[in-house]
Design an enzyme around this catalytic site. Structure first.
Site, short mmCIF file in Angstrom:
data_model
loop_
_atom_site.label_atom_id
_atom_site.label_comp_id
_atom_site.label_asym_id
_atom_site.label_seq_id
_atom_site.Cartn_x
_atom_site.Cartn_y
_atom_site.Cartn_z
CD GLU A 186 -2.83 -1.47 2.25
OE1 GLU A 186 -2.86 -0.62 3.16
OE2 GLU A 186 -3.52 -2.51 2.27
CG ASN A 229 -0.48 -6.78 -1.93
OD1 ASN A 229 -1.06 -7.35 -2.85
ND2 ASN A 229 -0.95 -6.76 -0.68
CG HIS A 265 -9.67 -5.97 0.24
ND1 HIS A 265 -9.97 -7.08 1.00
CD2 HIS A 265 -8.34 -5.77 0.41
CE1 HIS A 265 -8.89 -7.51 1.61
NE2 HIS A 265 -7.87 -6.73 1.26
CD GLU A 294 -4.43 -7.99 1.12
OE1 GLU A 294 -5.31 -7.34 1.68
OE2 GLU A 294 -3.22 -7.74 1.25
CG ASP A 296 -12.49 -9.33 1.29
OD1 ASP A 296 -12.40 -8.31 0.58
OD2 ASP A 296 -12.06 -9.37 2.46
O1 G3I Z 1 -2.86 -7.72 18.17
C1 G3I Z 1 -4.02 -7.29 18.88
C2 G3I Z 1 -4.20 -8.10 20.09
O2 G3I Z 1 -3.11 -7.89 20.95
C3 G3I Z 1 -5.52 -7.73 20.74
O3 G3I Z 1 -5.75 -8.57 21.81
C4 G3I Z 1 -6.66 -7.84 19.75
C5 G3I Z 1 -7.96 -7.35 20.34
O4 G3I Z 1 -8.87 -7.01 19.31
O5 G3I Z 1 -6.37 -7.04 18.65
C6 G3I Z 1 -5.21 -7.44 17.97
O6 G3I Z 1 -5.03 -6.66 16.87
C7 G3I Z 1 -5.81 -6.94 15.75
C8 G3I Z 1 -4.88 -7.26 14.59
O7 G3I Z 1 -5.63 -7.40 13.40
C9 G3I Z 1 -4.06 -8.51 14.83
O8 G3I Z 1 -4.88 -9.61 14.98
C10 G3I Z 1 -6.68 -5.76 15.43
O9 G3I Z 1 -7.63 -5.56 16.44
C11 G3I Z 1 -7.35 -5.92 14.11
O10 G3I Z 1 -8.06 -4.78 13.80
C12 G3I Z 1 -6.30 -6.21 13.06
O11 G3I Z 1 -6.92 -6.23 11.80
C13 G3I Z 1 -6.17 -6.65 10.68
C14 G3I Z 1 -5.91 -5.48 9.74
O12 G3I Z 1 -5.27 -5.93 8.57
C15 G3I Z 1 -5.02 -4.45 10.42
O13 G3I Z 1 -4.73 -3.41 9.58
C16 G3I Z 1 -7.00 -7.69 9.95
O14 G3I Z 1 -7.12 -8.85 10.78
C17 G3I Z 1 -6.38 -8.05 8.63
O15 G3I Z 1 -7.27 -8.84 7.88
C18 G3I Z 1 -6.08 -6.79 7.83
O16 G3I Z 1 -5.42 -7.18 6.63
C19 G3I Z 1 -5.14 -6.14 5.68
C20 G3I Z 1 -3.90 -6.55 4.91
O17 G3I Z 1 -2.86 -6.82 5.81
C21 G3I Z 1 -3.50 -5.47 3.91
N1 G3I Z 1 -4.59 -5.14 3.04
C22 G3I Z 1 -5.85 -4.80 3.69
C23 G3I Z 1 -6.25 -5.92 4.64
C24 G3I Z 1 -7.58 -5.62 5.24
O18 G3I Z 1 -7.51 -4.47 6.05
#
Ligand code: G3I
Length: 385
Positions: A186, A229, A265, A294, A296
């Protein structure tokens, strides 16, 4: 043309196509009775045949195409049905979160390899290739890094050393195991005139940080395919054109860039990028691999058959674009089940964005992907996946 026609038949599998010719009748014909409601004979009102009801990885094999999914490592450890589906359906996996910098190095100098190693072991047990995600991204960076840069305790020269060390350490650890890496994720802005995003990397390492990152990754594993990406670059638009220009320039300078990842997406409320084949083709002509990384397709709940049909068409448009592109190596979904999708947490009221429902049962979107993979002719087995 034949190939395109057959693929498009698959892409239209969501609904019927009516061709209406000029009317020659003098009197209006008597209205015909509406057909009886279709029986729900199977998931998605579609009964798969033995030749189409095969795992995606099996159907994709004759195209030389990898079919992948993002993996939630917590679900992988705790949910047997999830683990079995992931192994059965997919020939490639991407870590949804556990290969991001904040996860790999939460404390400076102390790497937390466990979750990423679990995913690598799972992939190896199941004959799956790994798409590494991601070495440099402005999100999910460790706090020690962002805070250090913000308070000046990490200056530009040190940040350069830290970034080089991070890329080198991670890529070397998975050398020969990770097929391809999203080296920078990004990197461009979303506006009408996209420019390099104003990240700590752009600010402190200069605009050529992308070339540097690619070179460092290449030195650490010369066999890994190195990707940039991004999202919202699936069709031809100013952002995808910015990538095209950057890719052209990097190739000219012989910087080791090997592929472009189109995240895919999609959201049913926005126009479908139906020019994805032409978009991918221009990157293909630069000699680059392409991949949907990615995919969806989200929409506002509740589900109805119109939305399901739109979702089938959206998934199939991207899959068809990939099949039409000789070096499109991989089609990856961002989570395969609604049970663990990132969408509801991020987009209020939206969801149901993946090919399997919350009970890990196939949805029409899954049946559509099967259909396209099964019927598309002229398989290109030399994609190199
Ligand atoms: O790590 C913390 C953890 O310590 C805590 O207990 C928990 C409580 O909610 O949160 C955890 O963090 C989460 C993190 O993923 C790791 O699991 C966040 O809340 C959550 O919002 C975060 O979301 C991820 C997001 O990227 C972050 O930007 C999504 O799962 C993931 O699907 C998403 O993936 C991105 C790609 O990397 C790049 N392209 C877009 C795509 C969708 O946003």
């Amino acid at each position: 043309m034949k190939k395109l026609r057959i693929i498009m038949v698959g892409a239209l599998a969501a609904g019927a196509l009516y061709v209406v010719g000029p009317s020659t009748a003098t009197a209006a014909p008597a209205p015909r009775a509406l057909p009886a409601a279709q029986p729900k004979t199977g998931p998605g009102w579609h009964s798969p045949t033995p030749t189409t009801d095969l795992p995606l990885r099996v159907l994709a094999r004759r195209h030389g195409l990898g079919v992948g999914t993002a993996i939630n490592v917590t679900a992988l450890a705790n949910d047997t049905a999830y683990r079995e589906r992931a192994a059965r359906e997919f020939s490639a996996v991407t870590a949804e979160n556990v290969m991001k910098w904040e996860s790999l190095e939460p404390t400076r100098g102390q790497y937390n390899w466990g979750p990423a190693d679990e995913l690598v072991a799972f992939a190896q047990r199941n004959g799956q290739k790994i798409h590494g995600h991601t070495l440099l991204w402005h999100n999910q960076l460790p706090a020690w890094l962002t805070e250090g840069v913000a308070d000046g305790s990490i200056d530009s020269a040190e940040l350069r050393r830290i970034v080089k060390n991070h890329i080198t350490t991670v890529v070397k650890r998975y050398r020969g195991k990770v097929r391809s890496w999203d080296v920078v994720n990004e990197a461009f802005t979303d506006d009408a005139n996209p420019v390099l995003r104003d990240t700590i990397f752009r600010q402190h390492l200069g605009p050529d940080y992308i070339a540097d990152a690619l070179r460092w990754a290449h030195a650490a594993d010369p066999t890994a395919k190195l990707f940039l990406n991004d999202y919202a670059i699936d069709g031809i638009n100013p952002k995808s054109t910015a990538y095209y220009e950057l890719a052209k320039e990097l190739r000219k300078r012989r910087v080791p860039l090997h592929g472009i990842g189109f995240q895919g997406h999609l959201d049913l409320q926005y126009p479908l990028p139906i020019d994805a084949p032409q978009n991918l083709a221009r990157f293909d002509r630069l000699g680059l691999e392409t991949a949907f990384t990615e995919v969806d397709v989200r929409y506002f709940l509740p589900t109805d058959t119109y939305k399901e049909a739109g979702q089938v068409g959206s998934f199939n448009t991207l899959l068809s674009a990939c099949l039409l592109t000789p070096k499109c190596v991989m089609f990856t979904v961002w989570g395969f089940t609604d049970k663990y999708s990132w969408v509801p947490e991020w987009f209020e009221g939206q969801g149901a964005a993946t090919p399997f429902d919350e009970n890990l049962q196939p949805k029409p979107a899954y049946r559509g992907l099967q259909q396209v993979l099964a019927v598309a002719s002229d398989p290109n087995r030399r994609r190199g996946f």
